[in-house]
Design a protein around this motif. Structure first.
Motif, PDB file in Angstrom:
ATOM      1  N   ARG A   1      14.660  14.602  38.882  1.00 45.49           N
ATOM      2  CA  ARG A   1      13.972  15.530  39.776  1.00 45.49           C
ATOM      3  C   ARG A   1      12.696  14.906  40.327  1.00 45.49           C
ATOM      4  O   ARG A   1      12.297  15.187  41.460  1.00 45.49           O
ATOM      5  N   LEU A   2      12.081  14.031  39.511  1.00 45.08           N
ATOM      6  CA  LEU A   2      10.840  13.421  39.945  1.00 45.08           C
ATOM      7  C   LEU A   2      11.053  12.453  41.093  1.00 45.08           C
ATOM      8  O   LEU A   2      10.259  12.392  42.033  1.00 45.08           O
ATOM      9  N   PHE A   3      12.162  11.685  41.015  1.00 43.29           N
ATOM     10  CA  PHE A   3      12.409  10.678  42.036  1.00 43.29           C
ATOM     11  C   PHE A   3      13.393  11.135  43.105  1.00 43.29           C
ATOM     12  O   PHE A   3      13.719  10.373  44.007  1.00 43.29           O
ATOM     13  N   ARG A   4      13.884  12.359  42.986  1.00 41.97           N
ATOM     14  CA  ARG A   4      14.840  12.837  43.980  1.00 41.97           C
ATOM     15  C   ARG A   4      14.096  13.278  45.231  1.00 41.97           C
ATOM     16  O   ARG A   4      13.080  13.953  45.173  1.00 41.97           O
ATOM     17  N   SER A   5      14.621  12.876  46.356  1.00 40.65           N
ATOM     18  CA  SER A   5      14.050  13.289  47.646  1.00 40.65           C
ATOM     19  C   SER A   5      15.054  14.152  48.379  1.00 40.65           C
ATOM     20  O   SER A   5      16.257  13.885  48.375  1.00 40.65           O
ATOM     21  N   ARG A   6      14.575  15.175  48.969  1.00 42.61           N
ATOM     22  CA  ARG A   6      15.451  16.080  49.702  1.00 42.61           C
ATOM     23  C   ARG A   6      15.896  15.458  51.016  1.00 42.61           C
ATOM     24  O   ARG A   6      15.132  14.775  51.698  1.00 42.61           O
TER      25      ARG A   6
ATOM     26  N   VAL B   1      23.331  24.100  33.603  1.00 38.52           N
ATOM     27  CA  VAL B   1      22.996  22.686  33.428  1.00 38.52           C
ATOM     28  C   VAL B   1      21.835  22.351  34.357  1.00 38.52           C
ATOM     29  O   VAL B   1      21.920  22.564  35.574  1.00 38.52           O
ATOM     30  N   ARG B   2      20.747  21.835  33.759  1.00 35.69           N
ATOM     31  CA  ARG B   2      19.577  21.458  34.534  1.00 35.69           C
ATOM     32  C   ARG B   2      19.570  19.964  34.812  1.00 35.69           C
ATOM     33  O   ARG B   2      20.054  19.165  34.015  1.00 35.69           O
ATOM     34  N   GLU B   3      19.012  19.575  35.921  1.00 34.73           N
ATOM     35  CA  GLU B   3      18.910  18.163  36.270  1.00 34.73           C
ATOM     36  C   GLU B   3      17.832  17.504  35.424  1.00 34.73           C
ATOM     37  O   GLU B   3      16.836  18.143  35.054  1.00 34.73           O
ATOM     38  N   LYS B   4      18.035  16.213  35.084  1.00 37.39           N
ATOM     39  CA  LYS B   4      17.066  15.480  34.284  1.00 37.39           C
ATOM     40  C   LYS B   4      15.710  15.488  34.988  1.00 37.39           C
ATOM     41  O   LYS B   4      15.632  15.389  36.224  1.00 37.39           O
ATOM     42  N   TRP B   5      14.641  15.541  34.184  1.00 37.29           N
ATOM     43  CA  TRP B   5      13.313  15.638  34.782  1.00 37.29           C
ATOM     44  C   TRP B   5      12.960  14.405  35.592  1.00 37.29           C
ATOM     45  O   TRP B   5      12.319  14.487  36.640  1.00 37.29           O
ATOM     46  N   TRP B   6      13.414  13.219  35.095  1.00 39.46           N
ATOM     47  CA  TRP B   6      13.073  12.009  35.828  1.00 39.46           C
ATOM     48  C   TRP B   6      13.869  11.890  37.114  1.00 39.46           C
ATOM     49  O   TRP B   6      13.419  11.277  38.087  1.00 39.46           O
TER      50      TRP B   6
ATOM     51  N   PRO C   1      24.511  19.114  37.593  1.00 37.45           N
ATOM     52  CA  PRO C   1      23.438  20.105  37.691  1.00 37.45           C
ATOM     53  C   PRO C   1      23.920  21.379  38.382  1.00 37.45           C
ATOM     54  O   PRO C   1      24.547  21.336  39.429  1.00 37.45           O
ATOM     55  N   GLY C   2      23.637  22.528  37.750  1.00 43.70           N
ATOM     56  CA  GLY C   2      24.055  23.815  38.286  1.00 43.70           C
ATOM     57  C   GLY C   2      25.323  24.352  37.661  1.00 43.70           C
ATOM     58  O   GLY C   2      25.660  25.525  37.872  1.00 43.70           O
ATOM     59  N   ASP C   3      26.067  23.554  36.905  1.00 47.04           N
ATOM     60  CA  ASP C   3      27.291  24.031  36.262  1.00 47.04           C
ATOM     61  C   ASP C   3      26.961  25.077  35.200  1.00 47.04           C
ATOM     62  O   ASP C   3      25.878  25.085  34.611  1.00 47.04           O
ATOM     63  N   LEU C   4      27.939  25.966  34.956  1.00 48.64           N
ATOM     64  CA  LEU C   4      27.803  27.017  33.951  1.00 48.64           C
ATOM     65  C   LEU C   4      28.588  26.624  32.715  1.00 48.64           C
ATOM     66  O   LEU C   4      29.794  26.371  32.791  1.00 48.64           O
ATOM     67  N   VAL C   5      27.919  26.566  31.581  1.00 47.37           N
ATOM     68  CA  VAL C   5      28.545  26.187  30.311  1.00 47.37           C
ATOM     69  C   VAL C   5      28.873  27.463  29.560  1.00 47.37           C
ATOM     70  O   VAL C   5      27.989  28.263  29.237  1.00 47.37           O
TER      71      VAL C   5
END
Length: 305
Positions: free
Chosen positions: A96-101, A89-94, A57-61
């Motif tokens: 992001r849903l379960f990711r905790s900071r 590159v975006r992180e998968k939505w699921w 996530p965050g990489d430039l293609v």
């Protein structure tokens, strides 16, 4: 031979071209203006292929060759093109849903005691220790299983018992002895398990209810009975059992209700555990047309093996 000191006049005259007109001085004239030509961008034959690194996530293609680049880069690491138009590159939505900071208290550092990283490290350490202990125990049990026959027998019996619970299979069990105080001549209780349907056990129904006891060579999980009711040559003349009480050597009892048919019928048992003997007592009958008797052609027991 004569030596010529200077150029040959004839040769010079032949090579020189006469100039017509009068020469003019144009050094003071201003040259005409010319419009600048359009810049031609150089192109290279670049083939877009799969990235050579795992995209995070965050990489430039790169939009030209498809290579994944770190977010800090300005030019592609493979083709050298600028990354101004690169895709992110975006992180998968699921995810992001379960990711905790991760939040750390003031004055703490990642991995310091009390932080999530430290607890995760302790969990991983405990898991490694448990895995090491389990590996040692597995090795010890394997060695003991190989050199100690009683352990092999115990493991095999437990494995067989577990398999019987998961995938039970019924197999016939033959009794080693049959006893009964009731029985008419030529119709002894042994006729009930001689594997022939043209012979039968018969007893008189009176004040004393007829009983038959079957003994086995071992304890079995008896689960069903196959019965051929009545007399083969005189089915309606003799009585047929309508209620049978089964008493096991463990003390448990249950009543079963056979059907009034000469065909094979299966009776499922519910209260049996490991039994080594079963007593069948006829409580009631389908009344015969000629004799006050009860008759059974054949009885087969099936147990889990």
């Amino acid at each position: 031979m004569a030596v010529v000191d200077g150029p040959d006049p004839e040769l010079v005259a032949a090579l020189a071209a006469p100039v017509a007109g009068k020469a003019e001085n144009r050094l003071d004239e201003v040259p005409p203006e010319v419009k600048p030509a359009q810049q031609v961008k150089k192109t290279r034959a670049v083939v877009r292929t799969k990235p050579t690194r795992r995209l995070e996530p965050g990489d430039l293609v790169c939009a030209v060759c498809g290579e994944g680049n770190a977010p800090t880069r300005n030019f592609c690491s493979r083709c050298g093109e600028g990354l101004a138009d690169a895709g992110v590159v975006r992180e998968k939505w699921w995810r992001r849903l379960f990711r905790s900071r991760k939040r750390h208290a003031a004055g703490t550092r990642p991995g310091q005691k009390g932080t999530r990283e430290h607890r995760a490290w302790l969990t991983a350490l405990s898991f490694r220790r448990i895995r090491a202990v389990a590996l040692v125990l597995a090795i010890l049990l394997t060695v003991a299983f190989a050199v100690y026959p009683p352990l092999r027998a115990t493991v095999r019996d437990n494995a067989v018992a577990l398999y019987r619970k998961v995938a039970p299979r019924l197999e016939p069990v033959r009794p080693i002895a049959v006893t009964s105080a009731a029985g008419l001549p030529d119709h002894e209780p042994e006729k009930m398990w001689d594997t022939y349907n043209n012979t039968y056990w018969s007893a008189t129904m009176g004040a004393t209810r007829p009983k038959v006891t079957f003994r086995f060579d071992d304890s079995y999980l008896v689960r069903s009975i196959i019965m051929y009711s009545g007399a083969d040559d005189a089915f309606t003349a003799n009585g047929r059992p309508s209620i049978i009480k089964l008493t096991y050597n463990t003390g448990r009892t249950e009543n079963v209700l056979p059907q009034d048919t000469s065909r094979q019928q299966t009776i499922e048992l519910k209260n049996t555990t490991l039994v080594s003997s079963i007593t069948m007592e006829v409580l009631d009958v389908y009344t015969g047309s000629e004799q006050p008797t009860v008759a059974i052609c054949e009885v087969e027991f099936f147990a889990l093996k």
